[in-house]
Design an enzyme around this catalytic site. Structure first.
Site, PDB file in Angstrom:
ATOM      1  N   ARG B 330       0.796  -1.223   0.000  1.00 48.03           N
ATOM      2  CA  ARG B 330       0.000   0.000   0.000  1.00 48.03           C
ATOM      3  C   ARG B 330       0.825   1.267   0.000  1.00 48.03           C
ATOM      4  O   ARG B 330       0.506   2.216  -0.714  1.00 48.03           O
ATOM      5  CB  ARG B 330      -0.884  -0.008   1.239  1.00 48.03           C
ATOM      6  CG  ARG B 330      -1.930  -1.068   1.119  1.00 48.03           C
ATOM      7  CD  ARG B 330      -2.756  -1.176   2.358  1.00 48.03           C
ATOM      8  NE  ARG B 330      -3.807  -2.149   2.082  1.00 48.03           N
ATOM      9  CZ  ARG B 330      -4.690  -2.548   2.968  1.00 48.03           C
ATOM     10  NH1 ARG B 330      -4.644  -2.072   4.205  1.00 48.03           N
ATOM     11  NH2 ARG B 330      -5.614  -3.407   2.637  1.00 48.03           N
ATOM     12  N   ARG B 435       1.152  -1.818   7.206  1.00 46.02           N
ATOM     13  CA  ARG B 435       0.399  -3.058   7.352  1.00 46.02           C
ATOM     14  C   ARG B 435       0.041  -3.618   5.984  1.00 46.02           C
ATOM     15  O   ARG B 435      -0.385  -2.886   5.103  1.00 46.02           O
ATOM     16  CB  ARG B 435      -0.887  -2.823   8.149  1.00 46.02           C
ATOM     17  CG  ARG B 435      -1.773  -4.049   8.208  1.00 46.02           C
ATOM     18  CD  ARG B 435      -2.987  -3.854   9.062  1.00 46.02           C
ATOM     19  NE  ARG B 435      -3.966  -2.965   8.503  1.00 46.02           N
ATOM     20  CZ  ARG B 435      -4.823  -3.276   7.537  1.00 46.02           C
ATOM     21  NH1 ARG B 435      -4.797  -4.473   6.977  1.00 46.02           N
ATOM     22  NH2 ARG B 435      -5.692  -2.397   7.091  1.00 46.02           N
TER      23      ARG B 435
HETATM   24  C1  LIG Z   1     -13.090   0.454   4.967  1.00 41.45           C
HETATM   25  C2  LIG Z   1     -12.108  -0.468   5.623  1.00 41.45           C
HETATM   26  C3  LIG Z   1     -11.817  -1.694   5.052  1.00 41.45           C
HETATM   27  C4  LIG Z   1     -10.917  -2.563   5.658  1.00 41.45           C
HETATM   28  N1  LIG Z   1     -10.662  -3.765   5.058  1.00 41.45           N
HETATM   29  C5  LIG Z   1      -9.818  -4.628   5.681  1.00 41.45           C
HETATM   30  C6  LIG Z   1      -9.576  -5.911   5.122  1.00 41.45           C
HETATM   31  O1  LIG Z   1     -10.104  -6.273   4.078  1.00 41.45           O
HETATM   32  N2  LIG Z   1      -8.746  -6.748   5.777  1.00 41.45           N
HETATM   33  C7  LIG Z   1      -8.141  -6.395   6.940  1.00 41.45           C
HETATM   34  O2  LIG Z   1      -7.426  -7.208   7.511  1.00 41.45           O
HETATM   35  N3  LIG Z   1      -8.372  -5.183   7.488  1.00 41.45           N
HETATM   36  C8  LIG Z   1      -9.186  -4.293   6.893  1.00 41.45           C
HETATM   37  N4  LIG Z   1      -9.405  -3.068   7.461  1.00 41.45           N
HETATM   38  C9  LIG Z   1      -8.836  -2.755   8.772  1.00 41.45           C
HETATM   39  C10 LIG Z   1      -9.637  -3.431   9.870  1.00 41.45           C
HETATM   40  O3  LIG Z   1     -10.996  -3.418   9.539  1.00 41.45           O
HETATM   41  C11 LIG Z   1      -9.488  -2.772  11.225  1.00 41.45           C
HETATM   42  O4  LIG Z   1      -8.162  -2.498  11.480  1.00 41.45           O
HETATM   43  C12 LIG Z   1     -10.001  -3.688  12.315  1.00 41.45           C
HETATM   44  O5  LIG Z   1     -11.289  -4.136  12.014  1.00 41.45           O
HETATM   45  C13 LIG Z   1      -9.988  -3.004  13.654  1.00 41.45           C
HETATM   46  O6  LIG Z   1     -10.633  -3.822  14.594  1.00 41.45           O
HETATM   47  P1  LIG Z   1     -10.642  -3.462  16.119  1.00 41.45           P
HETATM   48  O7  LIG Z   1     -11.409  -4.538  16.804  1.00 41.45           O
HETATM   49  O8  LIG Z   1      -9.275  -3.190  16.589  1.00 41.45           O
HETATM   50  O9  LIG Z   1     -11.421  -2.056  16.230  1.00 41.45           O
HETATM   51  P2  LIG Z   1     -12.866  -1.583  15.711  1.00 41.45           P
HETATM   52  O10 LIG Z   1     -13.564  -2.585  14.912  1.00 41.45           O
HETATM   53  O11 LIG Z   1     -12.653  -0.226  15.139  1.00 41.45           O
HETATM   54  O12 LIG Z   1     -13.704  -1.451  17.038  1.00 41.45           O
HETATM   55  C14 LIG Z   1     -13.530  -0.416  17.950  1.00 41.45           C
HETATM   56  C15 LIG Z   1     -14.537  -0.594  19.058  1.00 41.45           C
HETATM   57  O13 LIG Z   1     -14.215   0.287  20.113  1.00 41.45           O
HETATM   58  C16 LIG Z   1     -15.351   1.027  20.509  1.00 41.45           C
HETATM   59  N5  LIG Z   1     -14.876   2.324  20.994  1.00 41.45           N
HETATM   60  C17 LIG Z   1     -14.000   3.176  20.401  1.00 41.45           C
HETATM   61  N6  LIG Z   1     -13.779   4.226  21.197  1.00 41.45           N
HETATM   62  C18 LIG Z   1     -14.514   4.043  22.301  1.00 41.45           C
HETATM   63  C19 LIG Z   1     -14.699   4.793  23.493  1.00 41.45           C
HETATM   64  N7  LIG Z   1     -14.048   5.929  23.710  1.00 41.45           N
HETATM   65  N8  LIG Z   1     -15.557   4.306  24.422  1.00 41.45           N
HETATM   66  C20 LIG Z   1     -16.216   3.133  24.225  1.00 41.45           C
HETATM   67  N9  LIG Z   1     -16.057   2.386  23.125  1.00 41.45           N
HETATM   68  C21 LIG Z   1     -15.222   2.841  22.179  1.00 41.45           C
HETATM   69  C22 LIG Z   1     -16.222   1.103  19.289  1.00 41.45           C
HETATM   70  O14 LIG Z   1     -17.553   1.292  19.679  1.00 41.45           O
HETATM   71  C23 LIG Z   1     -15.978  -0.288  18.680  1.00 41.45           C
HETATM   72  O15 LIG Z   1     -16.825  -1.212  19.296  1.00 41.45           O
HETATM   73  C24 LIG Z   1     -10.292  -2.186   6.854  1.00 41.45           C
HETATM   74  C25 LIG Z   1     -10.577  -0.955   7.429  1.00 41.45           C
HETATM   75  C26 LIG Z   1     -11.453  -0.081   6.806  1.00 41.45           C
HETATM   76  C27 LIG Z   1     -11.682   1.253   7.421  1.00 41.45           C
END
Ligand SMILES: Cc1cc2nc3c(=O)[nH]c(=O)nc-3n(C[C@H](O)[C@H](O)[C@H](O)COP(=O)(O)OP(=O)(O)OC[C@H]3O[C@@H](n4cnc5c(N)ncnc54)[C@H](O)[C@@H]3O)c2cc1C
Ligand code: FES
Lengths: 260, 637
Positions: B330, B435
């Site tokens: 990327r 990444r």
């Molecule tokens: C459009 C898009 C496409 C993607 N496609 C891919 C892909 O194909 N393959 C891949 O591997 N990765 C992909 N990624 C990256 C990947 O989706 C994310 O890095 C990953 O899903 C993050 O997961 P997470 O559980 O760490 O956080 P998230 O799924 O972002 O969850 C965060 C959680 O924290 C909570 N939260 C946040 N702040 C607070 C707060 N202050 N108080 C209470 N709750 C809070 C939210 O409510 C949520 O429940 C993509 C990302 C995007 C944006």
């Protein structure tokens, strides 16, 4: 383009709401529907007024957070499109647009266009899962899945849980939502052991919430932004009948734990 | 600051099994006496909450949306990596490990990455068992596609909705535990403060976003799985609500913040159309399997794409990187797009765009095959742009997409504050300076399903803690801080909206700390943020009150934190005087414009320690040692 908006404003769940009219000037056809509301809100805030509260998050049509009734249609005029993916080019200069929250007893209004959809989560918690504790899984290729079943399952799994089906239904029934999950899991070999317990538990929870019953209007299918079809309801009804036929009283008692 | 990475001794391939054996265990009947807070319900949070609850711990889980199913993981499109080698194309745990370290430009910790590759296969097994409808071949077995930075086909997917399906699997596992009463779920609750007592994380203060009530939740340990902080750039592919607040509050309570400047710009997003733009939409990297990227060879060529003959097109990725072609990583693809646009060869009304063209693959495979693979992405593109990508090439441009930086964690995912664990995108751990596609979903689920259940048990078994009184002075102080901030934001009653400040900050970040960085620009950017922050606290307007749903207030709190975090990002970018991965310093490049690392001075993690609002934070280092692979110049040619 210039538009006239009639927007439902309601302070909170305890206060009655009403429509308020706003003029939306200089709206670009490239804006999404929610970006149009952003523009209106920025102007309200600058004028010292309370902005219109509406739910949204991904703005890509996948999280299911957004959802308003636009001119009587959940998510607005365009088929298979969420409000956040609807663009202003679907409207004409000078249009009047009525914007309301989902209307359903099971979805109390919290503020303006925001409703409480917690009932949908409770239906899932009742049985919308496969009990496969973390760490217990066999190799993923140990259970082949017929391609056509995987595809049908995926069609149903595409549900984003927005609640448009409930909002569209004259009875405010949650059949399409529930049936989509029953289909997603019930079509897969992994979902078989709990298939009948699942459908019983989920339907029981659906009935316990304030949703109405299904009388085959099929408005839900027309409103679904993800194209979930009423075929899923057919599958769920069949499973429900099978569940009552095949599960005797003793077995039903054993299964009453909801598979938990 | 204690930055011992706690990497276990022994051969790389045996570290994780050995450590799992060495961990202390909590007796099954004692598990229910422990409570754990999980902030976040994405793949990392929902996965972690469900697995901890299955083990018998009592879990409280929080998210800001109205349902845990809406966490931003839902939006991931393309796929998830695993080293299954189902296609017999030479994949292995070692290769996935190597590709990830190399993709990250040798700035990640070897042992963590190896563990990630090692558990990747169990993730796919677990997801399939939970009912994730992965794409299948006609024989019923799992299908794979290719992603950037790899020459094997190791990406598992569910149409263009892989994140949705993986999250629904984790969400359903979580709901099952909610139904059993093992997890208590708090939706529409935002964490605004971390409670640290006697040096240990013991709870959080949240705001109930419906009633405005300030609530305290205490526990034996706290996990943050709150996702990335890329919205500091305002325009990004993140959901509107994604924020840095939880990790920023923890940073200000003493948690180290690692590599904040490692922010990923994704090459394939739908270009900006105007000032009203509220977010940018990703077009999944998987499209690069079948789409070819090009611009006209001539500058300022305004012909319709179909009118540009083949020999007047520049398929610049295929030209510059013949062995990876359109699947170059990327950071490299984004910079290449910026370069051709800077040369005046960009397409579309703004000149900030390149073509992603499917004509050739539609000709070869037929429209139906393309529709089956990418139907929903094509539909999404059409909804937004009103153009039909089956007949006209897509126009795409890079946009902020992911943050490799985050809170520093050791091998056990514990931050520099004991009892505070950080999972998923919120931590800094596995991706180094860049990444690879389809590796974030893998890391989120690895952390949640397969790492935290072990490391948490060890922490709880080793830690004796007395119950904490709700009126402990540290608890009261944290509550007062939350209430005080809300009152302060509401009391300013200035003239400028929160969004206008956020946009201004985003512009500074993009212009001064975007795809290509240099010392002069970074310094200029660093000078611009404090005045903006000062104006914010003097002139922002937040209508309404604190005891109701107030979306302006929610955004104001998040933007206030971004105004501080943005400064740290630029500071970190300035200090890292080398190019690596996403962090391209124009001063350090090879003659043909590739990133030039300085391994002598920068083979380390930069970890920032907060020193108070008025003081400059201190930069610490965790040295990275490579015992198993040789540092090499990344080449995708
Ligand atoms: C459009 C898009 C496409 C993607 N496609 C891919 C892909 O194909 N393959 C891949 O591997 N990765 C992909 N990624 C990256 C990947 O989706 C994310 O890095 C990953 O899903 C993050 O997961 P997470 O559980 O760490 O956080 P998230 O799924 O972002 O969850 C965060 C959680 O924290 C909570 N939260 C946040 N702040 C607070 C707060 N202050 N108080 C209470 N709750 C809070 C939210 O409510 C949520 O429940 C993509 C990302 C995007 C944006
Ligand atoms: S905001 Fe996510 S579906 Fe509309």
């Amino acid at each position: 383009m210039n538009l006239t908006l009639h927007v439902w404003r309601q302070q909170n769940a305890r206060t009655p709401g009403r429509f308020v009219t706003y003029e939306a000037h200089d709206i670009s056809p490239d804006m999404s529907f929610l970006e149009m509301l952003d523009v209106v809100n920025e102007r309200l805030i600058e004028g010292g007024e309370d902005p219109i509260a509406f739910d949204h998050d991904c703005r890509e049509g996948i999280c299911g957070t957004c959802g308003v009734v636009v001119n009587g249609r959940p998510h607005g005029p365009r088929e298979r499109t969420t409000a956040c993916q609807l663009h202003m080019r679907s409207f004409a200069d000078g249009d009047s647009i009525t914007i309301e929250p989902w209307r359903a007893k099971a979805f109390p209004v919290l503020k303006d266009l925001i409703v409480d959809r917690g009932a949908l989560d409770r239906i899932i918690a009742a049985g919308g899962f496969i009990s496969a504790p973390i760490g217990s899984a066999p190799d993923a290729n140990a259970i082949p899945v017929r391609k056509v079943l995987a595809e049908l399952s995926m069609d149903a799994a595409a549900c984003i849980g927005c609640g448009a089906c409930v909002a569209a239904c004259p009875n405010a029934s949650a059949m399409l939502f529930t049936a989509a999950k029953v289909s997603h899991l019930g079509l897969l070999p992994q979902g078989q052991p709990e298939r009948f317990d699942r459908v019983r538990a989920m339907v029981a929870q659906m009935d316990a919430e304030a949703f109405g019953s299904c009388t085959n209007h099929e408005e839900c299918e027309a409103a679904c932004p993800k194209g979930i079809t009423v075929e899923t309801i057919g599958r769920m009804n069949a499973d429900y009948v099978m569940a009552s036929l095949t599960v005797g009283r003793r077995a039903a008692r054993l299964g009453d734990s909801g598979g938990g | 600051m204690n930055l011992d990475p706690k990497v276990p001794s022994g051969p790389l391939a045996e570290k994780w099994s050995k450590t799992k054996f060495d961990y202390k265990l909590v007796n099954p009947s004692n598990k229910r006496k422990y409570s754990v807070i999980m902030v976040g319900s994405g793949l990392a949070g929902a996965g972690g909450a469900a697995s901890l609850a299955e083990l018998g711990y009592y879990v409280k889980c929080f998210c800001y949306q109205d349902s845990p199913r809406r966490a931003h993981s839902i939006a991931a499109q393309g796929g998830i990596n695993a080293a299954k080698n189902y296609h017999n194309d030479g994949d292995s745990v070692w290769r996935l490990f190597y590709d990830t370290v190399k993709g990250g430009d040798f700035r990640a910790r070897e042992a963590n990455v190896y563990r990630l590759a090692e558990v990747s296969n169990s993730i796919i097994d677990q997801c399939a068992a939970l009912g994730v409808p992965f794409a299948r071949e006609y024989g019923g077995l799992l299908d794979n596609r290719s992603f950037g930075g790899a020459q094997v086909s190791r990406t598992f997917y569910a149409r263009g909705q892989t994140g949705q399906q993986l999250l629904l699997g984790a969400y359903q596992a979580l709901e099952r535990q909610i139904g059993r009463g093992q997890v208590q779920m708090f939706t529409r609750h935002e964490m605004q403060e971390l409670i640290v007592v006697d040096g240990r994380a013991r709870g959080i203060v949240v705001r109930d976003m419906v009633t405005g009530a300030v609530e305290t939740h205490l526990a034996d340990a706290v996990c943050l799985a709150t996702g990335g902080y890329g919205n500091v750039y305002f325009l990004s592919t993140y959901a509107k609500g994604c924020n840095g607040t939880a990790i920023w509050r923890a940073y200000k309570k003493g948690a180290g913040f690692a590599n904040p400047c490692f922010t990923q710009i994704h090459p394939t997003c739908i270009p900006v159309t105007g000032e009203h733009q509220s977010k940018l939409t990703l077009m999944s990297e998987s499209l690069r399997n079948d789409g070819r990227i090009w611009v006209p060879k001539k500058q300022g060529d305004t012909r319709a794409p179909g009118d540009v003959p083949e020999d007047e097109r520049d398929y610049y990725l295929e030209r510059k990187y013949p062995s990876y072609g359109n699947l170059a990583p990327r950071d490299i693809s984004s910079r290449a797009a910026k370069q051709v646009c800077d040369e005046g060869r960009g397409v579309g009304a703004t000149g900030l765009g390149v073509y992603l063209d499917f004509a050739e693959s539609i000709g070869r495979l037929g429209e139906d095959t393309i529709r089956e693979k990418y139907g929903n992405l094509f539909e999404m593109y059409e909804r937004i742009t009103a153009e039909d990508p089956y007949t006209v090439p897509m126009r795409i441009f890079p946009a902020t997409h992911y943050t490799m930086g985050g809170l520093w964690v050791d091998y056990n995912l514990q931050s520099s504050i004991p009892g505070l664990f950080v999972l998923g995108e919120a931590n800094f751990s596995d991706h180094g300076a860049n990444r690879l596609g389809a590796s974030a979903l893998m890391q989120g689920l690895a952390d949640g399903y397969f790492v935290i259940p072990y490391t948490m048990g060890d922490y709880l078994a080793r830690t004796k803690q007395a119950p904490l009184a709700a009126d402990h002075p540290d608890v009261r102080a944290a509550e007062a801080a939350v209430a005080g901030r809300t009152q302060r934001l509401l009391g300013i009653k200035g003239k400028r909206t929160v969004t206008s400040f956020h946009r201004a900050l985003g512009r500074i970040m993009w212009e001064h700390c975007g795809m290509a960085r240099n010392a002069a620009d970074l310094k200029a950017g660093l000078a611009k943020i404090p005045p903006l922050r000062e104006e914010f606290w003097r002139n922002v307007t937040v209508p309404g009150s604190g005891d109701e749903i107030n979306q302006s207030l929610e955004m104001a709190g998040r933007v206030a934190d971004f105004l501080e975090l943005g400064e740290l990002i630029i500071r970190d970018a300035l200090e890292r005087d080398e190019s690596c991965g996403c962090h391209f310093r124009e001063e350090h490049q090879t003659p043909d414009g590739e990133a030039l690392r300085d391994d002598q001075r920068f083979t380390h993690v930069a970890v920032w320690e907060y020193q108070g609002d008025a003081a400059t934070p201190v930069r610490h280092q965790e040295a990275l040692t490579y015992e198993n692979i040789q540092l090499a110049t990344r080449s995708y040619k």
